[in-house]
Design a protein around this motif. Structure first.
Motif, PDB file in Angstrom:
ATOM      1  N   UNK A 160       0.799  -1.228   0.000  1.00  0.00           N
ATOM      2  CA  UNK A 160       0.000   0.000   0.000  1.00  0.00           C
ATOM      3  C   UNK A 160       0.834   1.281   0.000  1.00  0.00           C
ATOM      4  N   UNK A 161       2.113   1.171   0.327  1.00  0.00           N
ATOM      5  CA  UNK A 161       2.918   2.397   0.456  1.00  0.00           C
ATOM      6  C   UNK A 161       4.127   2.429  -0.466  1.00  0.00           C
ATOM      7  N   UNK A 162       4.395   1.353  -1.208  1.00  0.00           N
ATOM      8  CA  UNK A 162       5.597   1.317  -2.044  1.00  0.00           C
ATOM      9  C   UNK A 162       5.535   2.391  -3.131  1.00  0.00           C
ATOM     10  N   UNK A 163       6.699   2.803  -3.603  1.00  0.00           N
ATOM     11  CA  UNK A 163       6.772   3.778  -4.681  1.00  0.00           C
ATOM     12  C   UNK A 163       6.292   3.149  -5.987  1.00  0.00           C
ATOM     13  N   UNK A 164       5.662   3.989  -6.833  1.00  0.00           N
ATOM     14  CA  UNK A 164       5.123   3.518  -8.108  1.00  0.00           C
ATOM     15  C   UNK A 164       5.801   4.196  -9.298  1.00  0.00           C
ATOM     16  N   UNK A 165       6.993   4.753  -9.064  1.00  0.00           N
ATOM     17  CA  UNK A 165       7.673   5.465 -10.142  1.00  0.00           C
ATOM     18  C   UNK A 165       8.760   4.624 -10.806  1.00  0.00           C
ATOM     19  N   UNK A 166       8.753   3.298 -10.563  1.00  0.00           N
ATOM     20  CA  UNK A 166       9.762   2.441 -11.175  1.00  0.00           C
ATOM     21  C   UNK A 166       9.514   2.242 -12.663  1.00  0.00           C
ATOM     22  N   UNK A 204      -2.818  -0.442  -5.474  1.00  0.00           N
ATOM     23  CA  UNK A 204      -3.176  -0.113  -4.101  1.00  0.00           C
ATOM     24  C   UNK A 204      -4.609  -0.469  -3.785  1.00  0.00           C
ATOM     25  N   UNK A 205      -4.974  -0.306  -2.519  1.00  0.00           N
ATOM     26  CA  UNK A 205      -6.348  -0.504  -2.071  1.00  0.00           C
ATOM     27  C   UNK A 205      -6.617   0.396  -0.886  1.00  0.00           C
ATOM     28  N   UNK A 240      -7.918   8.285  -2.529  1.00  0.00           N
ATOM     29  CA  UNK A 240      -7.221   7.080  -2.970  1.00  0.00           C
ATOM     30  C   UNK A 240      -6.346   7.369  -4.191  1.00  0.00           C
ATOM     31  N   UNK A 241      -6.910   8.035  -5.199  1.00  0.00           N
ATOM     32  CA  UNK A 241      -6.156   8.322  -6.417  1.00  0.00           C
ATOM     33  C   UNK A 241      -5.024   9.317  -6.145  1.00  0.00           C
ATOM     34  N   UNK A 276      -6.270  -6.112   6.203  1.00  0.00           N
ATOM     35  CA  UNK A 276      -5.330  -7.215   6.410  1.00  0.00           C
ATOM     36  C   UNK A 276      -5.590  -8.380   5.483  1.00  0.00           C
ATOM     37  N   UNK A 277      -6.845  -8.858   5.440  1.00  0.00           N
ATOM     38  CA  UNK A 277      -7.159 -10.032   4.624  1.00  0.00           C
ATOM     39  C   UNK A 277      -7.115  -9.702   3.139  1.00  0.00           C
ATOM     40  N   UNK A 278      -7.820  -8.642   2.727  1.00  0.00           N
ATOM     41  CA  UNK A 278      -7.831  -8.280   1.314  1.00  0.00           C
ATOM     42  C   UNK A 278      -6.425  -7.928   0.838  1.00  0.00           C
ATOM     43  N   UNK A 279      -5.684  -7.219   1.687  1.00  0.00           N
ATOM     44  CA  UNK A 279      -4.314  -6.874   1.329  1.00  0.00           C
ATOM     45  C   UNK A 279      -3.442  -8.102   1.166  1.00  0.00           C
ATOM     46  N   UNK A 280      -3.606  -9.100   2.057  1.00  0.00           N
ATOM     47  CA  UNK A 280      -2.820 -10.332   1.947  1.00  0.00           C
ATOM     48  C   UNK A 280      -3.121 -11.057   0.638  1.00  0.00           C
ATOM     49  N   UNK A 281      -4.394 -11.091   0.262  1.00  0.00           N
ATOM     50  CA  UNK A 281      -4.772 -11.726  -1.003  1.00  0.00           C
ATOM     51  C   UNK A 281      -4.181 -10.962  -2.185  1.00  0.00           C
TER      52      UNK A 281
END
Length: 409
Positions: free
Chosen positions: A153-159, A201-202, A216-217, A365-370
């Motif tokens: 959810x927090x990683x950079x998206x500029x790669x 992300x979510x 979110x966006x 937690x659950x949705x993120x793990x999936x």
């Protein structure tokens, strides 16, 4: 060949040479296999085999401590090597590297959805693991889940630039203030310049409104999301406003599946099959001018007996045909939200098992793990979702926008 590979090769050779008439149980074989792999890993770690003297040795063995390990063949007892200096725990037995990964998935899911640690322990025993599982082990597993989800959810998206972005939402039931309420889960996936997809992300909110979508966006763009040429979603009013505010310069594609449902809802029941067939003729056209001409022709055909459908179709012309401004090879992937709809169906299948979530954190937690698992599968997929060569033009010429619809004559 690595130390692990030598150990596996030697073990396989000895097992193949074993007399089939001997009553060697699966549990015995697993015990020997696990112990030899652990000893091989220890040898590689400290730089010396038992009794061997080498200049690379960093410490010495100091006996073993017993440990019960749950496997598909039952509980087996192995020895964890002890060292004179430092400590050692085999990588083989780390969480998510267990022989029976399904067991860990059950433990994680049960705990995250609010099951007490005592009930988790009973569940593990019911699955055939007589040793059960301790509260500290459950907590350690779920701490790792939380860390993985936080990274997602927090990683950079500029790669890499993400040329296409799909957005959608689904709902779950959550207990809040002693009441059961519906919560919206908003999810974004994107197509990278190399043709692979990623989960961007979510988030979870009270409802799928403009405020939730905009926050979110905005969080995605703050994390470096860039290069977006087309956003694909349904026509939720709050979502459209958020897209226009956060992705200025990008085109918006209205999902053709959702659009078809919207159009048919305004049609007489007995005319729906004919109307649906007429509308589908729009999407078989080879380019923007012919698709636009066909849409307008369908509008004129529908006006005498389905004026409501004709008006709606006419109003959504530009948004419904936005895909025609992009390479034809991409059309089947970008003219609808099907790929993220399938992802949401999988999430619902898994979340419905839990029923009512105890709080918002457990949902993430659950949705993120999936989604962590799904994201890994997307990135590691052997086949790219869209060929990288066909995406190259979109990233090399970022100033060129999608072709506009042909002007009405």
């Amino acid at each position: 060949m690595t130390t692990h590979e030598f150990a596996l090769s030697d073990l396989a050779a000895r097992l193949l040479g074993t007399d089939a008439s001997l009553s060697t149980s699966l549990r015995d074989i697993l015990t020997v296999a696990l112990q030899e792999l652990i000893e091989a890993e220890l040898t590689a770690t400290i730089g010396a085999a038992p009794g061997e003297r080498t200049s690379e040795r960093v410490t010495q063995r100091n006996g073993h401590r017993p440990k019960l390990v749950s496997t598909p063949g039952g509980d087996v007892e192995i020895g964890i090597p002890k060292l004179r200096q430092g400590s050692f725990f085999p990588e083989l037995l780390e969480p998510r590297r267990r022989i029976d990964k399904a067991l860990w998935a059950v433990i994680m899911t049960a705990y995250i959805t609010g099951t007490s640690t005592r009930r988790v322990d009973d569940l593990v025993k019911a699955l055939g693991c007589e040793s059960g599982i301790s509260k500290s082990t459950v907590s350690r597993i779920c701490t790792q889940i939380d860390a993985d989800v936080h990274v997602l959810r927090t990683r950079r998206l500029d790669h890499q630039p993400f040329v296409y972005v799909w957005l959608d939402a689904t709902y779950v039931h959550v207990r809040e203030h002693r009441q059961v309420v519906s919560k919206a889960i908003v999810i974004a996936t994107g197509l990278r310049a190399d043709g692979h997809r990623e989960v961007l992300g979510l988030d979870v909110g009270d409802s799928e409104n403009e405020t939730l979508w905009r926050e979110f966006l905005t969080s995605l763009t703050d994390r470096g999301l860039a290069g977006v040429r087309l956003v694909i979603s349904d026509a939720h009013a709050g979502l459209i406003k958020a897209i226009r505010r956060c992705f200025q310069g990008a085109a918006w594609q209205r999902c053709r599946v959702h659009a078809m449902r919207n159009l048919l809802s305004a049609a007489n029941h007995r005319h729906r099959q004919v109307i649906a067939a007429l509308i589908r003729t729009i999407f078989v056209q080879p380019d923007n001018p012919t698709a636009t001409a066909q849409l307008r022709a369908v509008v004129e055909q529908l006006r005498p007996y389905a004026p409501g459908v004709a008006d709606r179709l006419e109003a959504m012309e530009a948004d419904l045909l936005a895909y025609t401004g992009f390479p034809p090879a991409h059309w089947s992937k970008i003219w609808s939200n099907n790929q993220i709809e399938r992802l949401n169906r999988e999430l619902k299948r898994r979340t419905d098992v839990g029923g009512i979530f105890p709080d918002k954190a457990s949902v993430i937690g659950l949705v993120g793990a999936l989604l962590v698992e799904i994201n890994d599968e997307m990135i590691a997929a052997e086949r790219r979702y869209i060929a990288a060569a066909s995406v190259a033009d979109l990233t090399e010429h970022p100033g060129e926008l999608a072709l506009p619809a042909a002007p009405r004559t």
